[in-house]
Design a protein around this motif. Sequence first.
Motif, PDB file in Angstrom:
ATOM      1  N   GLU A  27       0.828  -1.210   0.000  1.00 36.46           N
ATOM      2  CA  GLU A  27       0.000   0.000   0.000  1.00 36.46           C
ATOM      3  C   GLU A  27       0.863   1.261   0.000  1.00 36.46           C
ATOM      4  OE1 GLU A  27      -2.569  -0.270   3.368  1.00 36.46           O
ATOM      5  OE2 GLU A  27      -3.661  -1.972   2.556  1.00 36.46           O
ATOM      6  N   ARG A  28       2.007   1.211   0.671  1.00 36.94           N
ATOM      7  CA  ARG A  28       2.879   2.381   0.778  1.00 36.94           C
ATOM      8  C   ARG A  28       3.816   2.513  -0.409  1.00 36.94           C
ATOM      9  NH1 ARG A  28       5.568   2.628   6.496  1.00 36.94           N
ATOM     10  NH2 ARG A  28       5.792   4.812   5.969  1.00 36.94           N
ATOM     11  N   VAL A  29       4.306   1.376  -0.907  1.00 32.53           N
ATOM     12  CA  VAL A  29       5.303   1.396  -1.979  1.00 32.53           C
ATOM     13  C   VAL A  29       4.956   0.318  -3.000  1.00 32.53           C
ATOM     14  CG1 VAL A  29       7.730   1.157  -2.553  1.00 32.53           C
ATOM     15  CG2 VAL A  29       7.085   2.183  -0.389  1.00 32.53           C
ATOM     16  N   ASP A  30       4.367   0.744  -4.091  1.00 29.87           N
ATOM     17  CA  ASP A  30       3.997  -0.178  -5.155  1.00 29.87           C
ATOM     18  C   ASP A  30       5.106  -0.181  -6.200  1.00 29.87           C
ATOM     19  OD1 ASP A  30       2.616  -1.878  -6.810  1.00 29.87           O
ATOM     20  OD2 ASP A  30       1.408  -0.286  -7.695  1.00 29.87           O
ATOM     21  N   LEU A  31       6.086  -1.037  -5.981  1.00 24.32           N
ATOM     22  CA  LEU A  31       7.241  -1.122  -6.883  1.00 24.32           C
ATOM     23  C   LEU A  31       7.454  -2.542  -7.344  1.00 24.32           C
ATOM     24  CD1 LEU A  31      10.085   0.946  -5.159  1.00 24.32           C
ATOM     25  CD2 LEU A  31       8.968   1.482  -7.289  1.00 24.32           C
ATOM     26  N   ASP A  32       7.980  -2.670  -8.517  1.00 26.60           N
ATOM     27  CA  ASP A  32       8.497  -3.947  -9.007  1.00 26.60           C
ATOM     28  C   ASP A  32       9.828  -3.603  -9.666  1.00 26.60           C
ATOM     29  OD1 ASP A  32       9.100  -6.403  -9.989  1.00 26.60           O
ATOM     30  OD2 ASP A  32       7.287  -6.624 -11.188  1.00 26.60           O
ATOM     31  N   ARG A  33      10.899  -3.703  -8.883  1.00 26.81           N
ATOM     32  CA  ARG A  33      12.219  -3.279  -9.342  1.00 26.81           C
ATOM     33  C   ARG A  33      13.293  -4.265  -8.916  1.00 26.81           C
ATOM     34  NH1 ARG A  33       9.202  -0.220 -11.417  1.00 26.81           N
ATOM     35  NH2 ARG A  33       9.267   2.047 -11.463  1.00 26.81           N
ATOM     36  N   THR A  34      14.320  -4.363  -9.735  1.00 24.63           N
ATOM     37  CA  THR A  34      15.496  -5.134  -9.342  1.00 24.63           C
ATOM     38  C   THR A  34      16.274  -4.323  -8.320  1.00 24.63           C
ATOM     39  OG1 THR A  34      16.666  -4.219 -11.241  1.00 24.63           O
ATOM     40  CG2 THR A  34      15.696  -6.434 -11.502  1.00 24.63           C
ATOM     41  N   LEU A  35      16.956  -5.037  -7.436  1.00 26.67           N
ATOM     42  CA  LEU A  35      17.683  -4.417  -6.340  1.00 26.67           C
ATOM     43  C   LEU A  35      19.052  -5.059  -6.197  1.00 26.67           C
ATOM     44  CD1 LEU A  35      17.700  -2.756  -3.586  1.00 26.67           C
ATOM     45  CD2 LEU A  35      16.914  -4.875  -2.545  1.00 26.67           C
ATOM     46  N   ALA A  36      20.060  -4.235  -6.020  1.00 30.84           N
ATOM     47  CA  ALA A  36      21.405  -4.718  -5.707  1.00 30.84           C
ATOM     48  C   ALA A  36      21.800  -4.117  -4.360  1.00 30.84           C
ATOM     49  CB  ALA A  36      22.408  -4.301  -6.774  1.00 30.84           C
ATOM     50  N   CYS A  37      22.379  -4.940  -3.515  1.00 29.57           N
ATOM     51  CA  CYS A  37      22.893  -4.492  -2.223  1.00 29.57           C
ATOM     52  C   CYS A  37      24.385  -4.782  -2.217  1.00 29.57           C
ATOM     53  CB  CYS A  37      22.179  -5.219  -1.090  1.00 29.57           C
ATOM     54  SG  CYS A  37      22.763  -4.712   0.536  1.00 29.57           S
ATOM     55  N   ARG A  38      25.166  -3.718  -2.278  1.00 29.07           N
ATOM     56  CA  ARG A  38      26.624  -3.851  -2.375  1.00 29.07           C
ATOM     57  C   ARG A  38      27.256  -3.578  -1.011  1.00 29.07           C
ATOM     58  NH1 ARG A  38      25.520  -0.589  -7.684  1.00 29.07           N
ATOM     59  NH2 ARG A  38      24.976  -2.370  -9.000  1.00 29.07           N
ATOM     60  N   ILE A  39      28.045  -4.538  -0.539  1.00 22.41           N
ATOM     61  CA  ILE A  39      28.693  -4.448   0.765  1.00 22.41           C
ATOM     62  C   ILE A  39      30.135  -4.014   0.523  1.00 22.41           C
ATOM     63  CG2 ILE A  39      29.122  -5.608   2.949  1.00 22.41           C
ATOM     64  CD1 ILE A  39      26.138  -5.524   2.030  1.00 22.41           C
ATOM     65  N   GLY A  61      25.802 -12.172  -5.315  1.00 22.28           N
ATOM     66  CA  GLY A  61      26.296 -11.587  -6.557  1.00 22.28           C
ATOM     67  C   GLY A  61      25.645 -10.253  -6.847  1.00 22.28           C
ATOM     68  N   ASP A  62      26.322  -9.468  -7.639  1.00 22.64           N
ATOM     69  CA  ASP A  62      25.856  -8.140  -7.998  1.00 22.64           C
ATOM     70  C   ASP A  62      24.952  -8.209  -9.224  1.00 22.64           C
ATOM     71  OD1 ASP A  62      25.558  -5.409  -8.011  1.00 22.64           O
ATOM     72  OD2 ASP A  62      27.646  -4.960  -8.496  1.00 22.64           O
ATOM     73  N   ASP A  63      24.151  -7.186  -9.396  1.00 26.88           N
ATOM     74  CA  ASP A  63      23.379  -6.999 -10.609  1.00 26.88           C
ATOM     75  C   ASP A  63      23.665  -5.575 -11.082  1.00 26.88           C
ATOM     76  OD1 ASP A  63      21.616  -6.576 -12.661  1.00 26.88           O
ATOM     77  OD2 ASP A  63      19.810  -7.052 -11.505  1.00 26.88           O
ATOM     78  N   PRO A  64      24.628  -5.414 -11.981  1.00 26.04           N
ATOM     79  CA  PRO A  64      24.997  -4.070 -12.417  1.00 26.04           C
ATOM     80  C   PRO A  64      23.858  -3.313 -13.095  1.00 26.04           C
ATOM     81  CG  PRO A  64      26.335  -5.739 -13.538  1.00 26.04           C
ATOM     82  CD  PRO A  64      25.411  -6.449 -12.619  1.00 26.04           C
ATOM     83  N   LYS A  65      22.828  -4.013 -13.539  1.00 23.63           N
ATOM     84  CA  LYS A  65      21.694  -3.372 -14.195  1.00 23.63           C
ATOM     85  C   LYS A  65      20.513  -3.133 -13.248  1.00 23.63           C
ATOM     86  CE  LYS A  65      22.799  -5.319 -18.694  1.00 23.63           C
ATOM     87  NZ  LYS A  65      22.329  -6.144 -19.800  1.00 23.63           N
ATOM     88  N   ALA A  66      20.712  -3.381 -11.947  1.00 26.12           N
ATOM     89  CA  ALA A  66      19.631  -3.209 -10.976  1.00 26.12           C
ATOM     90  C   ALA A  66      19.100  -1.782 -11.010  1.00 26.12           C
ATOM     91  CB  ALA A  66      20.127  -3.558  -9.578  1.00 26.12           C
ATOM     92  N   LYS A  67      17.810  -1.642 -10.926  1.00 29.11           N
ATOM     93  CA  LYS A  67      17.167  -0.325 -10.952  1.00 29.11           C
ATOM     94  C   LYS A  67      17.381   0.436  -9.649  1.00 29.11           C
ATOM     95  CE  LYS A  67      15.369  -0.797 -15.009  1.00 29.11           C
ATOM     96  NZ  LYS A  67      15.854  -0.025 -16.131  1.00 29.11           N
ATOM     97  N   ILE A  68      17.574  -0.306  -8.549  1.00 23.82           N
ATOM     98  CA  ILE A  68      17.852   0.292  -7.243  1.00 23.82           C
ATOM     99  C   ILE A  68      19.123  -0.342  -6.709  1.00 23.82           C
ATOM    100  CG2 ILE A  68      17.039   0.619  -4.875  1.00 23.82           C
ATOM    101  CD1 ILE A  68      14.162   0.292  -6.018  1.00 23.82           C
ATOM    102  N   ALA A  69      20.087   0.474  -6.304  1.00 24.54           N
ATOM    103  CA  ALA A  69      21.354  -0.040  -5.771  1.00 24.54           C
ATOM    104  C   ALA A  69      21.639   0.618  -4.429  1.00 24.54           C
ATOM    105  CB  ALA A  69      22.491   0.241  -6.742  1.00 24.54           C
TER     106      ALA A  69
END
Length: 112
Positions: A27-39, A61-69
């Motif tokens: 309800e708060r965040v209607d998203l459908d996006r790829t996500l990368a979390c880089r440590i 593993g990383d996703d260099p094309k992720a919409k949210i990083a």
Amino acid sequence: MASVDECRQALQDLADRLDRNAETVRERVDLDRTLACRITDLDTAFHGRIADGRLVEMTDGDDPKAKIALSTSSDDLVALVRGELDVTRAVASRRVSIKASPFDLMKLRKLL
């Protein structure tokens, strides 16, 4: 410094929390996006999707094309997930970096 396994577990804990609250999150965040979390301090990454209020398909593993990083240190990731570190302050102090489109940032801000 937190280990790769501790980071993986923190992301799993976050996914579990979102899953339990998926309806509210959706309800708060209607998203459908790829996500990368880089440590940054472990030179490792994880990737998955934010979809239907859930964090799904998290894997190593990383996703260099992720919409949210998201980039942060291992300790800061664990602290964020545990609620010990305020994400707004962490972004402002550059302990956490979030790269996304302005539209996605506005939507994500509703979660902060």
